[in-house]
Enzyme design. Structure first.
Site, PDB file in Angstrom:
ATOM      1  N   ASP A  42     -70.236 -80.884 -10.351  1.00 16.97           N
ATOM      2  CA  ASP A  42     -69.554 -79.909 -10.447  1.00 16.97           C
ATOM      3  C   ASP A  42     -70.077 -78.783 -10.948  1.00 16.97           C
ATOM      4  O   ASP A  42     -70.720 -78.719 -12.072  1.00 16.97           O
ATOM      5  CB  ASP A  42     -68.289 -80.416 -11.547  1.00 16.97           C
ATOM      6  CG  ASP A  42     -66.877 -79.813 -11.091  1.00 16.97           C
ATOM      7  OD1 ASP A  42     -67.050 -78.393 -10.800  1.00 16.97           O
ATOM      8  OD2 ASP A  42     -65.954 -80.423 -11.340  1.00 16.97           O
ATOM      9  N   THR A  83     -62.906 -76.359  -7.443  1.00 17.98           N
ATOM     10  CA  THR A  83     -63.264 -77.999  -7.686  1.00 17.98           C
ATOM     11  C   THR A  83     -62.687 -78.882  -6.604  1.00 17.98           C
ATOM     12  O   THR A  83     -62.920 -79.628  -5.788  1.00 17.98           O
ATOM     13  CB  THR A  83     -62.938 -78.473  -8.966  1.00 17.98           C
ATOM     14  OG1 THR A  83     -63.893 -77.909  -9.787  1.00 17.98           O
ATOM     15  CG2 THR A  83     -63.066 -79.973  -9.115  1.00 17.98           C
ATOM     16  N   LYS A 166     -62.892 -85.219 -14.334  1.00 19.67           N
ATOM     17  CA  LYS A 166     -61.554 -84.782 -13.860  1.00 19.67           C
ATOM     18  C   LYS A 166     -60.793 -85.733 -12.738  1.00 19.67           C
ATOM     19  O   LYS A 166     -61.378 -86.175 -12.142  1.00 19.67           O
ATOM     20  CB  LYS A 166     -61.967 -83.480 -13.085  1.00 19.67           C
ATOM     21  CG  LYS A 166     -62.644 -82.518 -13.719  1.00 19.67           C
ATOM     22  CD  LYS A 166     -63.108 -81.024 -13.143  1.00 19.67           C
ATOM     23  CE  LYS A 166     -63.823 -80.038 -13.749  1.00 19.67           C
ATOM     24  NZ  LYS A 166     -64.022 -78.802 -13.053  1.00 19.67           N
ATOM     25  N   ASP A 309     -69.846 -77.798 -14.649  1.00 21.52           N
ATOM     26  CA  ASP A 309     -68.934 -76.896 -14.611  1.00 21.52           C
ATOM     27  C   ASP A 309     -68.281 -76.368 -15.732  1.00 21.52           C
ATOM     28  O   ASP A 309     -68.062 -75.134 -16.086  1.00 21.52           O
ATOM     29  CB  ASP A 309     -67.753 -77.641 -13.673  1.00 21.52           C
ATOM     30  CG  ASP A 309     -66.831 -76.610 -13.186  1.00 21.52           C
ATOM     31  OD1 ASP A 309     -66.798 -75.622 -12.584  1.00 21.52           O
ATOM     32  OD2 ASP A 309     -65.584 -76.751 -14.097  1.00 21.52           O
ATOM     33  N   HIS A 313     -68.785 -72.607 -16.897  1.00 18.65           N
ATOM     34  CA  HIS A 313     -67.628 -71.542 -17.344  1.00 18.65           C
ATOM     35  C   HIS A 313     -67.799 -71.009 -18.674  1.00 18.65           C
ATOM     36  O   HIS A 313     -67.375 -69.775 -18.844  1.00 18.65           O
ATOM     37  CB  HIS A 313     -66.371 -72.526 -17.366  1.00 18.65           C
ATOM     38  CG  HIS A 313     -65.457 -72.751 -15.915  1.00 18.65           C
ATOM     39  ND1 HIS A 313     -65.096 -71.742 -15.439  1.00 18.65           N
ATOM     40  CD2 HIS A 313     -65.609 -73.630 -15.158  1.00 18.65           C
ATOM     41  CE1 HIS A 313     -64.592 -72.115 -14.217  1.00 18.65           C
ATOM     42  NE2 HIS A 313     -64.841 -73.242 -13.939  1.00 18.65           N
TER      43      HIS A 313
END
Length: 554
Positions: A42, A83, A166, A309, A313
């Site tokens: 990701d 995503t 996730k 990810d 971020h």
């Protein structure tokens, strides 16, 4: 959408026209893979794989790079690179306009309320708290996937399992007929939902009883390599420290309460430990489901690794944290590949590694390099647009909902004014284009008329726009600008190359021709390529091509 857009990807890679129409020779009889492993990292930009490849260890990413096919110019070729959209595209071979997942969130066309890509109130997590809006099923995915085809062709003997940090990473890889397991923020467990089963199988119950997530309490994340290895990374001072996110190594994982609680399990997500847990659970799935263990049947395991990810971020892909995490993930993958070799036999697993999107640098990093960058507050943008529209048309809040980059107009109010919808759209678009950080605005009338122009940006945005779900105004920010109400970190979601260019690595010596391929490729090519190798029909919505240049000759 006009039929001509089916072939529109050729605008991005005209030299491939001849190659793309060459039919592969019929495959000779050879053993099918016991297991297809689809890895999605990701938020991994392709350039990070190339930049840091000299520091990788043996057996992980280096193994894929050296022994497999590397497509350096591969893209998530749609305009809203987030995503859910990326994961939905990988194994469906479809663009968002068709598979229906147009964002992580969007606006319900009837209620005008926000919806989440995998929410489904009919189902709950098994043995875990389920809140309104939690992701529990693939109901909003409108097409089938490679895994669904594999299940169908095998008389449901093939097993399709997907695991992720996730819910959307697992659910959208698993398709309609596979089984998804996802990390639970409040407990640190992996769980499935009642969409898939009534109760967890015994192997999942045994795994959960061990509670491996608790073993990271108080552990520290330190750099893996010598300080000199990170010399080219951004200085820590660029990343503001907050109580929940310090800005430099070492990072310790705990909770403010001093006990194992949701605060601690949530903090684990921004660390390599989330990916360690995900791969550990994937290993348990291989054992518990006997993946690859049925003679004559190919199973599919999708593993979406979410930590990169979260780290990007928070700190940006230019950070030492992002750099170090990729090195650690490389070593984790080496261990996982070694395990699969021992379990299933070397050469019996076909591996694909890609990403759901890339990442831009933080605005602070870009500005330090004298570039133009910033954050656009979507709520403030809509408020100012409504003021401007009210001044012209005398109606407040003509923009009635937004889930950036999609803004929704009140067409009923516009119709009462007796003004053409296109006029209001154009007025709104002109206002938005004049705002700081906005590059382009596309309107519903333009999408309906297929009048976005023959540009890469227009093509990618057209592929993302779904007539029934998408907004009436779709905003594209300038390069290195992105939608955010915060003041630190970075995000993604644009049609620019830093967000679309992702790694595409394929490995499996029986089926894949090793090499470095500069040809243009897309992640929608993965599903038809795997279908070709497995002798399956491609998923119904597939618009990708078979990557024949990377396939072994019969």
């Amino acid at each position: 959408m006009r039929a001509s857009t089916f072939f529109a990807r050729r605008l991005l890679a005209l030299p491939l026209l001849a190659a793309a129409t060459v039919h592969a020779a019929p495959a000779a009889e050879k053993a099918a893979p016991k297991l297809v492993l689809v890895l999605v990292v990701d938020g991994l930009p392709a350039e990070q794989v190339q930049r840091y490849r000299g520091q990788f260890g043996q057996g992980g990413l280096r193994r894929l790079l050296d022994e497999g096919a590397t497509f350096s110019n591969a893209h998530q070729a749609h305009g809203v690179t987030v995503t859910a959209v990326g994961h939905a595209s990988i194994l469906s071979g479809a663009y968002p306009y068709q598979h229906g997942v147009i964002g992580n969130n969007w606006i319900d066309p009837v209620s005008k309320n926000p919806v989440y890509c995998t929410e489904d109130a009919r189902y709950t997590y098994i043995d875990e708290e389920t809140k309104a809006g939690d992701g529990t099923s693939p109901m909003r995915l409108r097409v089938d996937t490679l895994g669904d085809g594999l299940r169908y062709a095998s008389g449901n003997r093939a097993k399709v399992i997907a695991v992720s940090g996730k819910d959307r990473g697992a659910i959208l890889l698993a398709g309609k007929t596979g089984t998804a397991y996802m990390y639970m923020d409040k407990s640190g467990n992996f769980a499935s939902s009642s969409y898939y089963m009534a109760a967890h199988p015994q192997w999942v119950q045994q795994y959960r009883a061990r509670r491996p997530q608790d073993g990271y309490y108080g552990k520290t994340w330190k750099p893996l390599l010598a300080d000199s290895a990170y010399a080219g990374d951004a200085p820590d001072e660029l990343f503001p420290a907050t109580p929940g996110a310090p800005n430099r190594f070492p990072f310790s994982f705990y909770s403010d309460s001093g006990s194992l609680d949701a605060d601690y399990y949530n903090r684990l997500k921004t660390s390599p430990f989330l990916d360690e847990l995900t791969l550990e659970f994937a290993r348990a799935a291989v054992e518990g489901e006997r993946l690859g263990g049925t003679a004559g049947v190919t199973d599919l395991l999708g593993v979406s690794l979410s930590a990169h990810d979260y780290i990007n971020h928070t700190y940006g892909p230019e950070s030492k944290m992002s750099h170090d995490h990729l090195q650690r993930l490389d070593r984790m993958l080496a261990d996982f590949f070694t395990y699969l070799d021992r379990k299933l036999g070397a050469g019996n697993v076909l591996v694909v590694l890609t990403a759901d999107h890339g990442f831009p640098n933080t605005p602070e990093f870009v500005k330090a390099a004298k570039g133009d960058a910033g954050r656009v507050n979507a709520g403030a943008l809509v408020a100012s647009l409504n003021v401007a529209l009210a001044a012209k048309y005398g109606v407040e809040k003509l923009v009635i909902a937004q889930s950036a980059p999609n803004f929704h107009l009140d067409y009923a109010a516009i119709d009462k004014l007796g003004v053409a919808r296109a006029e209001v759209e154009n007025t709104a678009a002109a206002f938005l284009r004049a705002q700081e950080g906005v590059a382009e605005v596309y309107t519903r009338s333009q999408f309906e008329a297929d009048a976005l122009g023959a540009t890469r940006m227009g093509l990618l945005m057209r592929r993302t726009w779904n007539r029934a779900l998408s907004g009436d105004l779709v905003v594209v920010n300038k390069p290195n600008w992105y939608f955010s109400s915060g003041s630190s970190g970075t995000s993604h979601g644009s049609p620019y190359a830093y967000d679309t260019n992702v790694p595409l690595l394929l490995s499996g010596r029986k089926w894949i021709k090793p090499g470095y391929y500069g040809q243009y490729a897309e992640t929608v090519d993965i599903a038809p390529t795997l279908a070709n190798l497995l002798r399956l029909r491609p998923p119904a919505g597939s618009e990708g091509r078979v990557l024949v240049e990377a396939l072994q000759t019969p």
